[in-house]
Design a protein around this motif. Sequence first.
Motif, short mmCIF file in Angstrom:
data_model
loop_
_atom_site.label_atom_id
_atom_site.label_comp_id
_atom_site.label_asym_id
_atom_site.label_seq_id
_atom_site.Cartn_x
_atom_site.Cartn_y
_atom_site.Cartn_z
N GLY A 1 0.81 -1.23 0.00
CA GLY A 1 0.00 0.00 0.00
C GLY A 1 0.84 1.27 0.00
O GLY A 1 0.31 2.36 -0.16
N ARG A 2 2.14 1.13 0.04
CA ARG A 2 2.99 2.33 0.00
C ARG A 2 3.57 2.52 -1.39
O ARG A 2 4.05 1.61 -1.99
N ARG A 3 3.44 3.79 -1.82
CA ARG A 3 3.97 4.10 -3.16
C ARG A 3 5.31 4.81 -3.03
O ARG A 3 5.44 5.82 -2.34
N LEU A 4 6.29 4.26 -3.72
CA LEU A 4 7.60 4.92 -3.73
C LEU A 4 7.85 5.43 -5.15
O LEU A 4 7.59 4.73 -6.13
N LEU A 5 8.29 6.69 -5.25
CA LEU A 5 8.52 7.29 -6.57
C LEU A 5 9.99 7.59 -6.76
O LEU A 5 10.69 7.87 -5.77
N SER A 6 10.38 7.53 -8.01
CA SER A 6 11.76 7.92 -8.32
C SER A 6 11.92 9.39 -7.99
O SER A 6 10.98 10.19 -8.20
N SER A 7 13.06 9.75 -7.44
CA SER A 7 13.29 11.15 -7.09
C SER A 7 13.46 12.00 -8.32
O SER A 7 13.49 13.23 -8.26
N MET A 8 13.54 11.35 -9.53
CA MET A 8 13.80 12.08 -10.77
C MET A 8 12.51 12.66 -11.38
O MET A 8 12.55 13.33 -12.39
N MET A 9 11.37 12.37 -10.77
CA MET A 9 10.14 12.85 -11.38
C MET A 9 9.28 13.61 -10.40
O MET A 9 9.49 13.55 -9.19
N ASP A 10 8.30 14.41 -11.03
CA ASP A 10 7.42 15.21 -10.20
C ASP A 10 6.50 14.29 -9.40
O ASP A 10 6.14 13.22 -9.85
N LYS A 11 6.16 14.75 -8.21
CA LYS A 11 5.25 13.99 -7.34
C LYS A 11 3.93 13.74 -8.03
O LYS A 11 3.40 12.64 -8.02
N GLU A 12 3.42 14.84 -8.65
CA GLU A 12 2.07 14.74 -9.22
C GLU A 12 2.05 13.79 -10.41
O GLU A 12 1.14 12.99 -10.57
N ASP A 13 3.04 13.90 -11.20
CA ASP A 13 3.12 13.00 -12.35
C ASP A 13 3.11 11.55 -11.90
O ASP A 13 2.51 10.68 -12.54
N GLY A 14 3.81 11.34 -10.80
CA GLY A 14 3.99 9.99 -10.30
C GLY A 14 2.70 9.35 -9.86
O GLY A 14 2.53 8.14 -9.90
N ASP A 15 1.74 10.16 -9.49
CA ASP A 15 0.47 9.59 -9.05
C ASP A 15 -0.40 9.17 -10.23
O ASP A 15 -1.31 8.36 -10.08
N LYS A 16 -0.13 9.75 -11.31
CA LYS A 16 -1.01 9.44 -12.47
C LYS A 16 -0.51 8.15 -13.12
O LYS A 16 0.19 8.15 -14.12
N PHE A 17 -0.90 7.13 -12.61
CA PHE A 17 -0.50 5.86 -13.21
C PHE A 17 -1.70 5.11 -13.71
O PHE A 17 -2.69 4.96 -13.02
N GLU A 18 -1.61 4.71 -14.84
CA GLU A 18 -2.70 3.94 -15.41
C GLU A 18 -2.05 3.01 -16.44
O GLU A 18 -1.36 3.46 -17.34
N GLU A 19 -2.24 1.77 -16.27
CA GLU A 19 -1.51 0.83 -17.14
C GLU A 19 -2.02 0.88 -18.58
O GLU A 19 -3.22 0.99 -18.84
N ASP A 20 -1.09 0.85 -19.56
CA ASP A 20 -1.45 0.80 -21.00
C ASP A 20 -1.56 -0.63 -21.42
O ASP A 20 -0.86 -1.48 -20.91
N PHE A 21 -2.39 -0.85 -22.38
CA PHE A 21 -2.41 -2.19 -22.97
C PHE A 21 -2.06 -2.14 -24.45
O PHE A 21 -1.79 -3.15 -25.07
#
Lengths: 132, 501
Positions: free
Chosen positions: B92-112
């Motif tokens: 349940g914990r999300r870890l983001l790369s320090s190289m990207m914006d926080k907000e961008d990092g939340d927008k995850f949606e898998e592509d098919f």
Amino acid sequence: MTRVIIIDDEEDIRIVLKEIFVREGFDVAVASDGAEGLNLIRETGADLVITDIIMPGSDGVETAYDIRMEFPKTKIIVMSGGGNTGPLEYEPTAIATNAYLASAEAVGADLTITKPFNRQELIKAVRELTEQ
Amino acid sequence: MAGALKSISARMVLAVLLIHAVLLPLLSYGMLTLVHNVQEETFIDHVRIYSRVFADQMQSGGQLANEDRIIEALDSSILGGRCVHAAFELDGRRLLSSMMDKEDGDKFEEDFSFGEHGDNVYYLSTPLVVGNSMALLELGFDEVPTLLAMASARTTILTIVLIYLLVTVALAMALSTLVSSPLQRLRHDSHKIASGDYTRQMSVDSEIVEIKELTSDLEHMRSTLVGINARLEGEIASREAAEEERRKAETHLRHMHRLQSIGTMAGGVAHEFNNVLLPILLYTDLALEDLPEDSPTRPNLERVLRLANRAKGLSEQILTFSRPSSEAMTVHADIAPILDEAMSMVRALIPANIEIRIGIQRPLGPLACDTNEVQQLMVNLCSNAYKALLKGDGGIRVVADNFEVDPEFAAQHPRLEVGRYVRLTVADDGEGMDSVTIERIFDPFFSTREVGQGTGLGLSVVHGIVTKHEGEIVVASEVGVGTTIDVYFPHAKLDKERPSK
């Protein structure tokens, strides 16, 4: 005296020729066609006959022939009018006239003479013939 | 324009274009789709393998020990240039790369599929086991390089298609020129023939069998046409010549008949006339003889006799015209001296101010002729020429030569035969005559002059003399220019030339 007989169907020519020959001192008789002329010669004889070539009845050629046959010594002169009195045809009629004259000579005419001639020409020709 | 579209070249190019308009879009579409799919699949395969390998490396490399190590690993994936997005989810914990914006990092949606979401990023989550719990590695891959590669491939394909199109059109044009240029030359040649130039031979240098055959067929047609044409022209020419000859002969015959009937009539008239003239001559002569020398009637009668003698002369002239028979004619080896004599008579008759140019060939003849008549003919012709000059200035030209009548000349003059003739030419540059006058000049008593200026017998006597000598008269005259009269007498046949009978 030299006896001359003139044969022509034209009275004017007979009369004038007779007058000329009389004045030249000839004994002259006239006839209006060949048969009459031949009878005259038989009756009285003739030294010279002068005949027209184209006449009614027997023409000059026949007359010349008859005279020559019957009277070999008689001199014959045939006169031609130079033209033709025949119907108009394509053949130039002078051929006929010339043929006439030639045949007249062939049957024994001594001379052919073409009208018109003058008095001197005629007398000269007649003298030449009668004095032969 | 419509005509240009109907030419062979235009049609072939149009056909090529039409075929390609149907084929090329389909082909291009197919190829583009194929390339697109391959690129896409390669990309997807690639990112899946990368994600799996990356996840496996993280697991086996012990980088899941603490959060810092995880973020370090995520950073390395972005720094490596392969990803633009890297995140890790554990319990349940999300870890983001320090190289990207926080907000961008939340927008995850898998592509098919490739290109989804339109953000040029391909998202993929890879599950992995950490201890007893499940973790998720989220990676985002940049789609742009692949999109660029696709665009480049599309450009290449379209360029190739375009080049192919241009090449085929050029080929079609070249091919059509190969066919149409000999056809053009054929057309040019046929056009020449159509406009009447049959002599030009049709030869088109082409390798194409059909054109060769067409050319040879057309050439055959042309040569046949030339043959037919030549034959027709020949037939027309000979018909025209025959017609002309017939017309001339007819005119001549009519003229002869007319002159002969006039001759017949003149002969008849002369005969009667002579029978009248003879007693006139003789009676007048007798009457003159009877007249006294000093009779006042004598001069009158002498006048009658003189006039009767003149009438006799006239009658003889008429008979010369109407008498074509040959009387005695003598053969002269050379008639030049006879003509000399005639010309000296002419010179004496015609005033000295009239120029007479004389050219007489020597020897002239041989000729069987009546000397007097030939001289009379020359005198009459010259006096006639002189009378034509009365209305203006000018001269008379008299030429006498030996003349060879060839078949062509004989064809033009029915009375002449092929052979040698004496030609007497009398030409004046006087008033000339029109054709109506020429037709009648030989008629007796026909005169263009005022009454009392001549008998009108001169030329009819000439005609009589020429007929008698079996010759021919040719009159050429032009009003205002002058008149030329040529008289032809056939050379006498000498005994050695005459075939034995």
